[in-house]
Design a protein around this motif. Sequence first.
Motif, PDB file in Angstrom:
ATOM      1  N   LEU A   1       0.842  -1.201   0.000  1.00  0.00           N
ATOM      2  CA  LEU A   1       0.000   0.000   0.000  1.00  0.00           C
ATOM      3  C   LEU A   1       0.881   1.256   0.000  1.00  0.00           C
ATOM      4  CD1 LEU A   1      -2.856   1.175   0.154  1.00  0.00           C
ATOM      5  CD2 LEU A   1      -2.650   1.121   2.650  1.00  0.00           C
ATOM      6  N   GLU A   2       1.918   1.223   0.829  1.00  0.00           N
ATOM      7  CA  GLU A   2       2.821   2.389   0.892  1.00  0.00           C
ATOM      8  C   GLU A   2       3.471   2.618  -0.468  1.00  0.00           C
ATOM      9  OE1 GLU A   2       5.345   1.445   4.188  1.00  0.00           O
ATOM     10  OE2 GLU A   2       3.893   2.195   5.656  1.00  0.00           O
ATOM     11  N   ALA A   3       3.860   1.521  -1.132  1.00  0.00           N
ATOM     12  CA  ALA A   3       4.492   1.653  -2.457  1.00  0.00           C
ATOM     13  C   ALA A   3       3.494   2.220  -3.461  1.00  0.00           C
ATOM     14  CB  ALA A   3       5.021   0.296  -2.924  1.00  0.00           C
ATOM     15  N   GLN A   4       2.247   1.766  -3.401  1.00  0.00           N
ATOM     16  CA  GLN A   4       1.232   2.293  -4.337  1.00  0.00           C
ATOM     17  C   GLN A   4       1.056   3.798  -4.144  1.00  0.00           C
ATOM     18  OE1 GLN A   4      -1.843  -0.551  -3.223  1.00  0.00           O
ATOM     19  NE2 GLN A   4      -1.838  -1.409  -5.287  1.00  0.00           N
ATOM     20  N   ILE A   5       0.991   4.229  -2.881  1.00  0.00           N
ATOM     21  CA  ILE A   5       0.817   5.669  -2.610  1.00  0.00           C
ATOM     22  C   ILE A   5       2.044   6.444  -3.107  1.00  0.00           C
ATOM     23  CG2 ILE A   5       0.586   7.402  -0.765  1.00  0.00           C
ATOM     24  CD1 ILE A   5      -1.112   5.329   0.784  1.00  0.00           C
ATOM     25  N   ALA A   6       3.238   5.882  -2.881  1.00  0.00           N
ATOM     26  CA  ALA A   6       4.467   6.568  -3.298  1.00  0.00           C
ATOM     27  C   ALA A   6       4.562   6.666  -4.829  1.00  0.00           C
ATOM     28  CB  ALA A   6       5.681   5.826  -2.739  1.00  0.00           C
ATOM     29  N   ILE A   7       4.096   5.657  -5.535  1.00  0.00           N
ATOM     30  CA  ILE A   7       4.170   5.662  -7.008  1.00  0.00           C
ATOM     31  C   ILE A   7       3.108   6.590  -7.599  1.00  0.00           C
ATOM     32  CG2 ILE A   7       3.890   4.251  -9.110  1.00  0.00           C
ATOM     33  CD1 ILE A   7       4.871   1.822  -7.309  1.00  0.00           C
ATOM     34  N   ILE A   8       1.876   6.457  -7.096  1.00  0.00           N
ATOM     35  CA  ILE A   8       0.741   7.201  -7.690  1.00  0.00           C
ATOM     36  C   ILE A   8       0.759   8.674  -7.267  1.00  0.00           C
ATOM     37  CG2 ILE A   8      -1.801   7.312  -7.784  1.00  0.00           C
ATOM     38  CD1 ILE A   8      -1.689   4.182  -7.348  1.00  0.00           C
ATOM     39  N   ARG A   9       1.208   8.931  -6.052  1.00  0.00           N
ATOM     40  CA  ARG A   9       1.264  10.289  -5.478  1.00  0.00           C
ATOM     41  C   ARG A   9      -0.087  11.019  -5.569  1.00  0.00           C
ATOM     42  NH1 ARG A   9       6.067  10.512  -8.649  1.00  0.00           N
ATOM     43  NH2 ARG A   9       5.460  12.425  -9.735  1.00  0.00           N
ATOM     44  N   PRO A  10      -1.133  10.418  -4.980  1.00  0.00           N
ATOM     45  CA  PRO A  10      -2.446  11.079  -5.010  1.00  0.00           C
ATOM     46  C   PRO A  10      -2.439  12.336  -4.141  1.00  0.00           C
ATOM     47  CG  PRO A  10      -2.502   9.254  -3.480  1.00  0.00           C
ATOM     48  CD  PRO A  10      -1.147   9.202  -4.139  1.00  0.00           C
ATOM     49  N   LYS A  11      -3.352  13.258  -4.440  1.00  0.00           N
ATOM     50  CA  LYS A  11      -3.489  14.460  -3.595  1.00  0.00           C
ATOM     51  C   LYS A  11      -4.497  14.185  -2.473  1.00  0.00           C
ATOM     52  CE  LYS A  11      -2.024  18.131  -6.563  1.00  0.00           C
ATOM     53  NZ  LYS A  11      -0.632  17.818  -6.528  1.00  0.00           N
ATOM     54  N   ILE A  12      -5.500  13.346  -2.781  1.00  0.00           N
ATOM     55  CA  ILE A  12      -6.536  13.017  -1.797  1.00  0.00           C
ATOM     56  C   ILE A  12      -6.658  11.497  -1.704  1.00  0.00           C
ATOM     57  CG2 ILE A  12      -9.022  13.149  -1.303  1.00  0.00           C
ATOM     58  CD1 ILE A  12      -9.107  15.876  -2.515  1.00  0.00           C
ATOM     59  N   VAL A  13      -6.705  10.985  -0.484  1.00  0.00           N
ATOM     60  CA  VAL A  13      -6.896   9.547  -0.266  1.00  0.00           C
ATOM     61  C   VAL A  13      -8.140   9.356   0.594  1.00  0.00           C
ATOM     62  CG1 VAL A  13      -5.961   7.451   0.779  1.00  0.00           C
ATOM     63  CG2 VAL A  13      -4.436   8.987  -0.474  1.00  0.00           C
ATOM     64  N   CYS A  14      -9.139   8.675   0.079  1.00  0.00           N
ATOM     65  CA  CYS A  14     -10.363   8.380   0.834  1.00  0.00           C
ATOM     66  C   CYS A  14     -10.212   7.023   1.501  1.00  0.00           C
ATOM     67  CB  CYS A  14     -11.571   8.373  -0.100  1.00  0.00           C
ATOM     68  SG  CYS A  14     -11.859   9.987  -0.820  1.00  0.00           S
ATOM     69  N   LEU A  15     -10.412   6.993   2.807  1.00  0.00           N
ATOM     70  CA  LEU A  15     -10.266   5.760   3.594  1.00  0.00           C
ATOM     71  C   LEU A  15     -11.650   5.199   3.847  1.00  0.00           C
ATOM     72  CD1 LEU A  15      -7.680   7.218   6.115  1.00  0.00           C
ATOM     73  CD2 LEU A  15      -7.206   5.786   4.112  1.00  0.00           C
ATOM     74  N   LEU A  16     -11.935   4.052   3.231  1.00  0.00           N
ATOM     75  CA  LEU A  16     -13.283   3.488   3.295  1.00  0.00           C
ATOM     76  C   LEU A  16     -13.403   2.520   4.471  1.00  0.00           C
ATOM     77  CD1 LEU A  16     -13.692   2.804  -0.532  1.00  0.00           C
ATOM     78  CD2 LEU A  16     -14.600   4.745   0.753  1.00  0.00           C
ATOM     79  N   GLY A  17     -14.021   2.975   5.544  1.00  0.00           N
ATOM     80  CA  GLY A  17     -14.302   2.089   6.674  1.00  0.00           C
ATOM     81  C   GLY A  17     -13.275   2.159   7.788  1.00  0.00           C
ATOM     82  N   ALA A  18     -13.652   1.544   8.915  1.00  0.00           N
ATOM     83  CA  ALA A  18     -12.865   1.618  10.142  1.00  0.00           C
ATOM     84  C   ALA A  18     -11.484   0.981   9.997  1.00  0.00           C
ATOM     85  CB  ALA A  18     -13.638   0.928  11.263  1.00  0.00           C
ATOM     86  N   ALA A  19     -11.399  -0.138   9.284  1.00  0.00           N
ATOM     87  CA  ALA A  19     -10.105  -0.833   9.192  1.00  0.00           C
ATOM     88  C   ALA A  19      -9.096   0.012   8.416  1.00  0.00           C
ATOM     89  CB  ALA A  19     -10.289  -2.195   8.527  1.00  0.00           C
ATOM     90  N   ALA A  20      -9.543   0.648   7.326  1.00  0.00           N
ATOM     91  CA  ALA A  20      -8.633   1.495   6.540  1.00  0.00           C
ATOM     92  C   ALA A  20      -8.227   2.724   7.358  1.00  0.00           C
ATOM     93  CB  ALA A  20      -9.298   1.914   5.229  1.00  0.00           C
TER      94      ALA A  20
END
Length: 194
Positions: free
Chosen positions: A112-131
Motif C-alpha cells: 500500500l505504501e508503495a502504491q501511494i508513493a508511485i501514484i502520489r495522489p493528492k486526496i486519499v479516501c479511507l473506506l471504513g474503520a479498518a482502513a
Amino acid sequence: MVKEDERLNVLEELHQRILVCTKCPLANERTNAVPGEGNPKAKVMFIGEAPGSEEDLQGRPFVGPAGRFLNELLVLAGLKREEVFITNIVKCRPPNNRTPSNEEIMACRPYLEAQIAIIRPKIVCLLGAAALKAVLPELKMTISQVHGQAYTKSGIVFVPLFHPAAALHQPKWKDILRQDMLKLKGLLAQVLSG
Ligand code: SF4
C-alpha cells in the motif's frame, strides 16, 4: 521518486509481485490476489479493507454490490472510476470476509505504501474503520466521529468515509456517505486547484 512516464511500469511490476505474494496466511485462502486498479497518475485514491468474494474471483477491487454502490458515489463526487485508483489495505480475501488481523495488515502494508508513493495522489479516501485505523492510527477516533472530514498528513489530504459495504446494510449510513461524497466534490475542487 518515480518519474512521470515510468509510473505505469513500476506499478505493474509491483502488482505482479502482489499476485504471487505469500507473505501472510491469506495467500493460502485466496483465489486471486487483488492488487488494485485505476489510473496510475490518479489525483484521488480510495482504500478499502479487503477483497470480498466477487473481488477474489475476478482479481479486481470493488466489483460486487459494494463496488456498484461505490460507482454511484463516485458520480456524486464528480469522479469517473477510470480516473481514480482503488485498492485495499490487504490484497487477499480473509476467510468469510472477517476483518484482517494486525499481522496481515502489517505484512501487506509495504504494498500500500508503495502504491501511494508511485501514484502520489493528492486526496486519499479511507473506506471504513479498518482502513482508517491502518492509515491514520494516530487519530484514535471512530469512523462515526471523523467521516467526511479532511486530515492532512505528509502532504496528502486523507478523508475517512463509511465503507460502502457497511452502508448497504445501514440505510442511514448510505445517506451520510452520499452527503460526504458531495462534500468531497467541494474539497476536490479546492485541493486540485491549489
Ligand atoms: S494479503 Fe498482502 S501480504 Fe498477505 S499474501 Fe496477500 S498480498 Fe501478500
